[in-house]
Scaffold this active site. Structure first.
Site, PDB file in Angstrom:
ATOM      1  N   CYS A 253       9.588  46.060  61.040  1.00 62.23           N
ATOM      2  CA  CYS A 253      10.056  45.214  62.134  1.00 62.23           C
ATOM      3  C   CYS A 253       9.791  43.740  61.845  1.00 62.23           C
ATOM      4  CB  CYS A 253       9.425  45.592  63.468  1.00 62.23           C
ATOM      5  SG  CYS A 253       9.748  47.278  64.000  1.00 62.23           S
TER       6      CYS A 253
ATOM      7  N   ARG B  60      13.035  43.677  57.080  1.00 65.14           N
ATOM      8  CA  ARG B  60      11.921  44.419  57.673  1.00 65.14           C
ATOM      9  C   ARG B  60      12.380  45.507  58.638  1.00 65.14           C
ATOM     10  NH1 ARG B  60       6.915  41.682  57.159  1.00 65.14           N
ATOM     11  NH2 ARG B  60       6.129  42.931  58.889  1.00 65.14           N
TER      12      ARG B  60
ATOM     13  N   TRP C 209      12.800  48.352  62.991  1.00 68.69           N
ATOM     14  CA  TRP C 209      12.774  49.570  62.180  1.00 68.69           C
ATOM     15  C   TRP C 209      12.169  50.638  63.086  1.00 68.69           C
ATOM     16  CZ3 TRP C 209       9.293  53.167  60.233  1.00 68.69           C
ATOM     17  CH2 TRP C 209       9.760  53.974  59.192  1.00 68.69           C
TER      18      TRP C 209
ATOM     19  N   ASN D 130       5.556  44.620  66.636  1.00 68.08           N
ATOM     20  CA  ASN D 130       5.616  45.266  65.326  1.00 68.08           C
ATOM     21  C   ASN D 130       4.352  46.098  65.180  1.00 68.08           C
ATOM     22  OD1 ASN D 130       5.892  45.961  62.597  1.00 68.08           O
ATOM     23  ND2 ASN D 130       4.918  44.070  61.910  1.00 68.08           N
ATOM     24  N   GLY D 131       4.509  47.396  64.921  1.00 67.09           N
ATOM     25  CA  GLY D 131       3.339  48.254  64.760  1.00 67.09           C
ATOM     26  C   GLY D 131       3.514  49.572  65.485  1.00 67.09           C
TER      27      GLY D 131
ATOM     28  N   GLU E 225       8.940  54.632  38.304  1.00 72.11           N
ATOM     29  CA  GLU E 225       9.548  53.502  38.999  1.00 72.11           C
ATOM     30  C   GLU E 225      11.067  53.523  38.869  1.00 72.11           C
ATOM     31  OE1 GLU E 225       9.949  49.871  41.153  1.00 72.11           O
ATOM     32  OE2 GLU E 225       8.578  51.568  41.139  1.00 72.11           O
TER      33      GLU E 225
ATOM     34  N   LYS F  46      13.577  53.487  42.105  1.00 73.79           N
ATOM     35  CA  LYS F  46      14.622  52.484  42.283  1.00 73.79           C
ATOM     36  C   LYS F  46      15.972  53.156  42.542  1.00 73.79           C
ATOM     37  CE  LYS F  46      12.658  48.881  42.519  1.00 73.79           C
ATOM     38  NZ  LYS F  46      11.764  49.749  43.236  1.00 73.79           N
TER      39      LYS F  46
ATOM     40  N   GLU G 264      16.123  55.114  46.093  1.00 69.05           N
ATOM     41  CA  GLU G 264      16.020  54.344  47.333  1.00 69.05           C
ATOM     42  C   GLU G 264      17.268  53.520  47.626  1.00 69.05           C
ATOM     43  OE1 GLU G 264      12.684  51.675  47.407  1.00 69.05           O
ATOM     44  OE2 GLU G 264      13.032  50.963  45.373  1.00 69.05           O
TER      45      GLU G 264
ATOM     46  N   HIS H  24       7.898  73.466  32.821  1.00 68.94           N
ATOM     47  CA  HIS H  24       7.044  74.270  33.702  1.00 68.94           C
ATOM     48  C   HIS H  24       7.681  74.378  35.083  1.00 68.94           C
ATOM     49  CE1 HIS H  24       3.728  74.633  30.869  1.00 68.94           C
ATOM     50  NE2 HIS H  24       3.943  73.353  30.563  1.00 68.94           N
TER      51      HIS H  24
ATOM     52  N   LYS I  93      11.083  46.584  54.197  1.00 71.90           N
ATOM     53  CA  LYS I  93      10.396  45.936  53.081  1.00 71.90           C
ATOM     54  C   LYS I  93       8.876  46.123  53.128  1.00 71.90           C
ATOM     55  CE  LYS I  93      10.250  43.142  49.507  1.00 71.90           C
ATOM     56  NZ  LYS I  93      10.739  43.603  48.202  1.00 71.90           N
TER      57      LYS I  93
END
Length: 621
Positions: free
Chosen positions: A2, A27, A76, A102-103, A494, A498, A501, A517, A616
């Site tokens: 947010c 955000r 968000w 926010n939270g 990574e 990338k 997402e 395996h 973010k």
């Protein structure tokens, strides 16, 4: 998550709030809203579901909403689905209090039950509405001012929050408070600004104040007053932010992500030059040394570190995995890498002479902040590797190593990841020298090689069209697997993140030897398997694993260094990076995989900078 903005000043507030929210949309972008006090003292609230452009349209770019003070929010979603009703700002029953948040309020149900008994009615599914009405309850019950009403709420609420609040009876004032969620304030002759992130106010000022944990502030036009939880006024010193406001603009690029990929050579070079200096002894050989004096580490302190614990989330965790290999090999001390979200819950056993490294771009990541506090409570020395000066993690860690990535707007990190890597390399090199694990000559060779990384990244970017062409072939893929061994495994982690997402293609990364395996059962005809092959001692082993996939119909892509042309005998497509010391291969190979993910996402017509369900800065657990 947010984004919050606030403004109290001389100018029309709504356009300023929308401008700030534009900088914060990374955000959260499920919905957005503003609350502005007009000249008659009434508070107008305008909200819209979806992207911020919908709010722009609804307010005629802010021009339709008069008033010179207000608050704004881009969401968000946590509690309650994305909708106009659940969008912020929220207001109390009679409009006395309006606020954005926010939270997460953890004890929201308990508080809601209390407020229901006192006649409050709830219209949304959000925890935010409960916090706002609790402020209203205390304000009215005790006939007290905003300081006491907010502090009583702060004490009663469990969880994390950054709040921006307006009271109908207090024209021209905005009250802000925080616990574990970020908030920054800037003052100019034109007004006073508040935001979740400094990028939102860089166009107005670069001299900012950071509100401490469990503190609050009152914003008035051209002034701000800070208070602690006891309601006592406290003094704060401003911090100057060096970031250029233009760095938070796209600058002609189609997306922030591709802009930030291209900014990596400079960001990496800036971070290295901030840490690598001419030898202090003034020797004529022009030798360079890693200088950690600004970080606060002496060679004696580094020499006495018995073990390193790295904790982080997401891409920063993948930096930690790469650094585990680098530090252990160069400094010859054990390194353990842990997900910050698990660190404190497993009741870690830490050596008192160990070093806990917390890595975070924003310096506000909730799980990483919790891990830092756990380590500090156990008396272990902590080091933060962060990008944001004055962030919570930076303020609370014993030592801070700042990266110089500048503002990063795209949700998928690129340049912040790369600067974290080179910051970690510098720490590894100096630790290795302090412990006598490398000789001076080898140390200087490694520094020289590290300083060549930016130029080598440039060469990869100059040849990006080949990756763009390859990406177009796999835009419709359903599953992609990344494999590698050692540092190549860290690169694969990574690269896979990338891709998934921003392209929404299912992808996984495996240590190459683990593929057989169980996972190899998922390989079908034309399944793309990407093998990273930068570690010469592990090259043949990984090739063997790739051949096993090829025998089951996989399409193979190889990522290796120039000179390893025999790889082409095995794979269907091969791409190369410049040669470098193998400890630093992650810094080059990851750029290729960033480009691959980016161009696949573009080929699919997706919103690269704002992938679905993501934000973010993850400031909630």
């Amino acid at each position: 998550m947010c984004g919050i903005v606030g403004y109290a000043g001389k100018q029309q507030a709504a356009p300023i709030l929308l401008e700030g929210l534009t900088k914060l949309e990374y955000r959260g972008y499920d919905s957005a809203g503003i609350a502005v006090r007009d000249g008659d003292g009434d508070i107008a609230v305008v909200k819209a579901k979806g992207r911020l452009k919908n709010l722009y349209e609804k307010t005629d770019n802010g021009n339709a909403v008069p008033g010179t003070s207000g608050i704004g929010h881009t969401r968000w979603a946590t509690h309650g689905e994305p909708s106009e009703t659940n969008a912020h700002p929220h207001i109390s029953d009679d409009g006395n209090v309006s606020a954005v948040h926010n939270g997460i309020i953890e004890n929201y149900q308990e508080l809601k039950d209390k407020l229901l008994k006192h006649g409050y009615v709830f219209y949304s599914q959000t925890d935010t509405e409960i916090a706002i009405k609790l402020i209203d309850y205390y304000y009215k019950k005790y006939n007290i001012g905003p300081v006491d009403a907010i502090t009583k709420t702060m004490v009663r609420v469990r969880g994390s929050y950054a709040l921006a609040v307006m009271f109908k009876e207090r024209p021209g004032e905005i009250w802000v408070a925080r616990k574990d969620s970020p908030m920054v304030i800037g003052i100019t002759d034109e007004g006073t600004y508040a935001a979740s992130d400094v990028t939102a106010i860089l166009n107005h000022t670069r001299d900012v104040y950071y509100i401490g944990n469990l503190e609050l502030a009152c914003l008035k036009p051209g002034e701000v007053h800070f208070y602690d939880l006891n309601g006592d006024e406290i003094q704060k010193t401003s911090t100057h932010v060096e970031w250029d406001a233009k760095a938070a603009e796209r600058g002609g690029y189609e997306h922030f992500m591709i802009k930030e990929i291209h900014e990596q050579p400079k960001a990496v070079a800036d971070t290295i030059s901030s840490l690598v200096k001419p030898a202090a002894d003034g020797s004529s050989d022009g030798g360079l040394r890693v200088d950690l004096s600004n970080v606060g580490f002496s060679d004696d302190e580094l020499k006495n570190v018995s073990q390193v614990y790295i904790t982080a989330c997401g891409s920063a965790y993948h930096v930690g995995v790469a650094l585990q290999y680098v530090i252990e090999d160069l400094a010859r001390i054990p390194v353990r890498v842990e997900l910050a979200s698990e660190f404190r819950y497993r009741k870690p056993l830490l050596d008192k002479n160990g070093l806990v490294i917390v890595i975070s771009q924003s310096g506000e990541t909730a799980d990483s902040l919790a891990a830092l506090r756990e380590a500090k409570a156990m008396g272990i020395t902590t080091l933060a590797i962060v990008n944001v000066i004055g962030s919570s993690i930076a303020r609370e860690a014993d030592r801070v190593l700042y990266t110089l990535a500048g503002p990063e707007i795209a949700v998928a990190t690129t340049k912040a990841y790369s600067t974290q890597l080179v910051a970690g390399y510098c720490l590894a090199l100096q630790m290795a020298l302090a412990k006598g694990a490398v000789e001076t000559g080898r140390y200087e060779e490694l520094i020289k090689d590290m300083e060549e990384i930016p130029g080598k990244i440039e060469k990869i970017l100059d040849d990006k069209e080949r990756i763009q062409w390859f990406a177009s072939k796999f835009a419709n893929a359903h599953d992609i697997f990344f494999i590698g061994r050692g540092i190549d495994y860290a690169i694969s982690l990574e690269g896979s993140l990338k891709l998934k997402e921003i392209s929404y293609i299912h992808s996984e990364a495996y240590a190459a030897g683990e593929l057989k395996h169980g996972t190899i059962s998922l390989i079908e005809d034309n399944t793309l398997v990407i093998g990273t092959l930068t570690q010469s001692g592990l090259h043949e082993k990984t090739i063997s694993n790739m051949v096993e996939c090829k025998a089951r119909g996989a399409y193979l892509m190889g990522l290796t260094t120039y000179g390893n042309y025999s790889v082409e005998d095995t794979v269907n497509f091969c791409t190369y990076i410049p040669k470098c010391d193998e400890h630093f291969a992650t810094s080059l190979a990851i750029v290729t995989l960033q480009l691959l993910a980016y161009y696949i996402s573009v080929a699919k017509g997706l919103d690269v900078d704002k992938p679905r369900n993501l934000a973010k800065s993850v400031t909630v657990e």
